[in-house]
Design a protein around this motif. Structure first.
Motif, PDB file in Angstrom:
ATOM      1  N   SER A  52     -32.092  -7.109   4.201  1.00  0.00           N
ATOM      2  CA  SER A  52     -31.526  -6.056   4.128  1.00  0.00           C
ATOM      3  C   SER A  52     -30.148  -6.026   4.451  1.00  0.00           C
ATOM      4  O   SER A  52     -29.771  -6.570   5.323  1.00  0.00           O
ATOM      5  CB  SER A  52     -32.321  -5.387   5.062  1.00  0.00           C
ATOM      6  N   GLY A  53     -29.215  -5.424   4.758  1.00  0.00           N
ATOM      7  CA  GLY A  53     -27.925  -5.741   5.225  1.00  0.00           C
ATOM      8  C   GLY A  53     -27.766  -5.186   6.792  1.00  0.00           C
ATOM      9  O   GLY A  53     -26.924  -5.019   7.254  1.00  0.00           O
ATOM     10  N   ALA A  54     -29.127  -5.023   7.415  1.00  0.00           N
ATOM     11  CA  ALA A  54     -29.035  -4.434   8.701  1.00  0.00           C
ATOM     12  C   ALA A  54     -28.652  -5.060   9.593  1.00  0.00           C
ATOM     13  O   ALA A  54     -27.962  -4.922  10.536  1.00  0.00           O
ATOM     14  CB  ALA A  54     -30.529  -4.226   8.991  1.00  0.00           C
ATOM     15  N   ALA A  55     -28.454  -6.617   9.320  1.00  0.00           N
ATOM     16  CA  ALA A  55     -27.750  -7.623  10.394  1.00  0.00           C
ATOM     17  C   ALA A  55     -26.308  -7.571  10.475  1.00  0.00           C
ATOM     18  O   ALA A  55     -25.718  -8.359  11.249  1.00  0.00           O
ATOM     19  CB  ALA A  55     -28.658  -8.616  10.284  1.00  0.00           C
ATOM     20  N   CYS A  56     -25.930  -6.839   9.375  1.00  0.00           N
ATOM     21  CA  CYS A  56     -24.302  -7.010   9.324  1.00  0.00           C
ATOM     22  C   CYS A  56     -23.514  -6.133   9.909  1.00  0.00           C
ATOM     23  O   CYS A  56     -22.441  -5.825   9.366  1.00  0.00           O
ATOM     24  CB  CYS A  56     -23.981  -7.222   7.590  1.00  0.00           C
ATOM     25  N   ALA A  67     -15.345 -16.765  -0.863  1.00  0.00           N
ATOM     26  CA  ALA A  67     -15.944 -16.456  -2.065  1.00  0.00           C
ATOM     27  C   ALA A  67     -16.606 -14.971  -2.104  1.00  0.00           C
ATOM     28  O   ALA A  67     -16.567 -14.568  -3.447  1.00  0.00           O
ATOM     29  CB  ALA A  67     -17.188 -17.533  -2.212  1.00  0.00           C
ATOM     30  N   TYR A  68     -17.072 -14.390  -1.169  1.00  0.00           N
ATOM     31  CA  TYR A  68     -17.479 -13.158  -1.095  1.00  0.00           C
ATOM     32  C   TYR A  68     -16.596 -12.004  -1.496  1.00  0.00           C
ATOM     33  O   TYR A  68     -16.371 -11.410  -2.138  1.00  0.00           O
ATOM     34  CB  TYR A  68     -18.260 -12.795   0.149  1.00  0.00           C
ATOM     35  N   GLN A  69     -15.382 -12.554  -0.789  1.00  0.00           N
ATOM     36  CA  GLN A  69     -13.987 -11.686  -1.217  1.00  0.00           C
ATOM     37  C   GLN A  69     -13.532 -11.745  -2.326  1.00  0.00           C
ATOM     38  O   GLN A  69     -13.498 -10.717  -3.155  1.00  0.00           O
ATOM     39  CB  GLN A  69     -12.926 -12.166  -0.084  1.00  0.00           C
ATOM     40  N   ALA A  70     -13.591 -12.969  -2.910  1.00  0.00           N
ATOM     41  CA  ALA A  70     -13.387 -13.209  -4.400  1.00  0.00           C
ATOM     42  C   ALA A  70     -14.179 -12.511  -5.440  1.00  0.00           C
ATOM     43  O   ALA A  70     -13.535 -11.660  -6.587  1.00  0.00           O
ATOM     44  CB  ALA A  70     -13.103 -14.577  -4.815  1.00  0.00           C
ATOM     45  N   ALA A  71     -15.384 -12.536  -5.178  1.00  0.00           N
ATOM     46  CA  ALA A  71     -16.461 -11.837  -5.862  1.00  0.00           C
ATOM     47  C   ALA A  71     -16.245 -10.336  -5.869  1.00  0.00           C
ATOM     48  O   ALA A  71     -16.980  -9.590  -6.756  1.00  0.00           O
ATOM     49  CB  ALA A  71     -17.608 -12.350  -5.653  1.00  0.00           C
ATOM     50  N   ASN A  72     -15.961  -9.894  -4.944  1.00  0.00           N
ATOM     51  CA  ASN A  72     -15.816  -8.115  -4.439  1.00  0.00           C
ATOM     52  C   ASN A  72     -14.302  -7.747  -4.646  1.00  0.00           C
ATOM     53  O   ASN A  72     -14.178  -6.641  -4.136  1.00  0.00           O
ATOM     54  CB  ASN A  72     -16.496  -8.159  -3.187  1.00  0.00           C
ATOM     55  N   GLY A  73     -13.466  -8.502  -5.139  1.00  0.00           N
ATOM     56  CA  GLY A  73     -12.124  -7.970  -5.470  1.00  0.00           C
ATOM     57  C   GLY A  73     -11.543  -7.930  -4.296  1.00  0.00           C
ATOM     58  O   GLY A  73     -10.379  -6.872  -4.287  1.00  0.00           O
ATOM     59  N   ILE A  74     -11.450  -8.415  -3.168  1.00  0.00           N
ATOM     60  CA  ILE A  74     -10.849  -8.182  -1.865  1.00  0.00           C
ATOM     61  C   ILE A  74      -9.784  -9.400  -1.908  1.00  0.00           C
ATOM     62  O   ILE A  74      -9.959 -10.604  -2.036  1.00  0.00           O
ATOM     63  CB  ILE A  74     -11.597  -8.537  -0.696  1.00  0.00           C
ATOM     64  N   ALA A  75      -8.480  -8.879  -1.852  1.00  0.00           N
ATOM     65  CA  ALA A  75      -7.372  -9.934  -2.015  1.00  0.00           C
ATOM     66  C   ALA A  75      -6.605  -9.686  -0.586  1.00  0.00           C
ATOM     67  O   ALA A  75      -6.375  -8.681  -0.015  1.00  0.00           O
ATOM     68  CB  ALA A  75      -6.425  -9.647  -3.318  1.00  0.00           C
ATOM     69  N   ILE A 106     -10.316  -4.776   5.747  1.00  0.00           N
ATOM     70  CA  ILE A 106     -10.674  -4.782   4.459  1.00  0.00           C
ATOM     71  C   ILE A 106     -11.933  -5.048   4.209  1.00  0.00           C
ATOM     72  O   ILE A 106     -12.696  -4.567   3.661  1.00  0.00           O
ATOM     73  CB  ILE A 106      -9.707  -5.281   3.485  1.00  0.00           C
ATOM     74  N   THR A 107     -12.396  -6.270   4.587  1.00  0.00           N
ATOM     75  CA  THR A 107     -13.611  -6.899   4.281  1.00  0.00           C
ATOM     76  C   THR A 107     -14.704  -6.291   5.264  1.00  0.00           C
ATOM     77  O   THR A 107     -15.848  -6.300   4.797  1.00  0.00           O
ATOM     78  CB  THR A 107     -13.527  -8.526   4.569  1.00  0.00           C
ATOM     79  N   MET A 108     -14.334  -5.707   6.365  1.00  0.00           N
ATOM     80  CA  MET A 108     -15.368  -5.128   7.099  1.00  0.00           C
ATOM     81  C   MET A 108     -15.805  -3.936   6.637  1.00  0.00           C
ATOM     82  O   MET A 108     -16.895  -3.451   6.500  1.00  0.00           O
ATOM     83  CB  MET A 108     -14.514  -4.555   8.631  1.00  0.00           C
ATOM     84  N   ALA A 109     -14.959  -3.203   5.949  1.00  0.00           N
ATOM     85  CA  ALA A 109     -15.226  -2.019   5.232  1.00  0.00           C
ATOM     86  C   ALA A 109     -16.147  -2.253   4.057  1.00  0.00           C
ATOM     87  O   ALA A 109     -16.980  -1.371   3.558  1.00  0.00           O
ATOM     88  CB  ALA A 109     -13.855  -1.152   4.790  1.00  0.00           C
ATOM     89  N   SER A 110     -16.109  -3.389   3.570  1.00  0.00           N
ATOM     90  CA  SER A 110     -16.824  -3.768   2.453  1.00  0.00           C
ATOM     91  C   SER A 110     -18.298  -4.028   2.711  1.00  0.00           C
ATOM     92  O   SER A 110     -19.085  -3.802   1.929  1.00  0.00           O
ATOM     93  CB  SER A 110     -16.042  -4.849   1.589  1.00  0.00           C
ATOM     94  N   VAL A 111     -18.413  -4.807   3.902  1.00  0.00           N
ATOM     95  CA  VAL A 111     -19.828  -5.122   4.238  1.00  0.00           C
ATOM     96  C   VAL A 111     -20.585  -3.868   5.155  1.00  0.00           C
ATOM     97  O   VAL A 111     -21.635  -3.937   5.240  1.00  0.00           O
ATOM     98  CB  VAL A 111     -19.769  -6.424   5.132  1.00  0.00           C
ATOM     99  N   ALA A 112     -19.653  -2.872   5.452  1.00  0.00           N
ATOM    100  CA  ALA A 112     -20.404  -1.877   6.396  1.00  0.00           C
ATOM    101  C   ALA A 112     -21.283  -1.043   5.480  1.00  0.00           C
ATOM    102  O   ALA A 112     -21.406  -0.774   4.348  1.00  0.00           O
ATOM    103  CB  ALA A 112     -19.182  -1.017   6.822  1.00  0.00           C
TER     104      ALA A 112
END
Length: 108
Positions: free
Chosen positions: A31-35, A85-93, A102-108
């Motif tokens: 679940s993403g609950a731990a993130c 790898a996660y950033q590249a797959a999700n268009g985070i540069a 930026i990545t925090m917002a992506s995983v929230a």
């Protein structure tokens, strides 16, 4: 020390629990609950529960495999590579493996 048996048992139990056991403390699967929530940027050398949460998230996403016997909670080269790898797959540069706003917002 004048400690009763119940208190002593609780202390012994707490001392034997460890994130390296891969066990039941501090992790959920699938679940993403731990993130999160995250309150700071994470990079090489960071340690703590938020690093463990990020690692669990990256495992759930299929980006990170922590070898048997390696404890979670330290942001090292495996975590950096998995995050990149996660950033590249999700268009985070840039996909540099730095966990910032930026990545925090992506995983929230």
């Amino acid at each position: 020390f004048g400690v009763d048996a119940v208190s002593n048992a609780k202390v012994e139990s707490a001392m034997t629990e460890s994130p390296s056991t891969g066990g039941s403390t501090g992790s959920t699967s699938g679940s993403g609950a731990a993130c999160g929530p995250y309150t700071r940027n994470l990079t090489m050398g960071s340690t703590g529960a938020d690093v463990t949460n990020l690692q669990t998230f990256l495992e759930d996403q299929g980006n990170l495999v922590i070898p048997t016997g390696v404890s979670k909670g330290y942001f090292g080269s495996l975590t950096q590579g998995a995050l990149a790898a996660y950033q590249a797959a999700n268009g985070i540069a840039p996909a540099a493996g730095y966990f910032g706003p930026i990545t925090m917002a992506s995983v929230a």
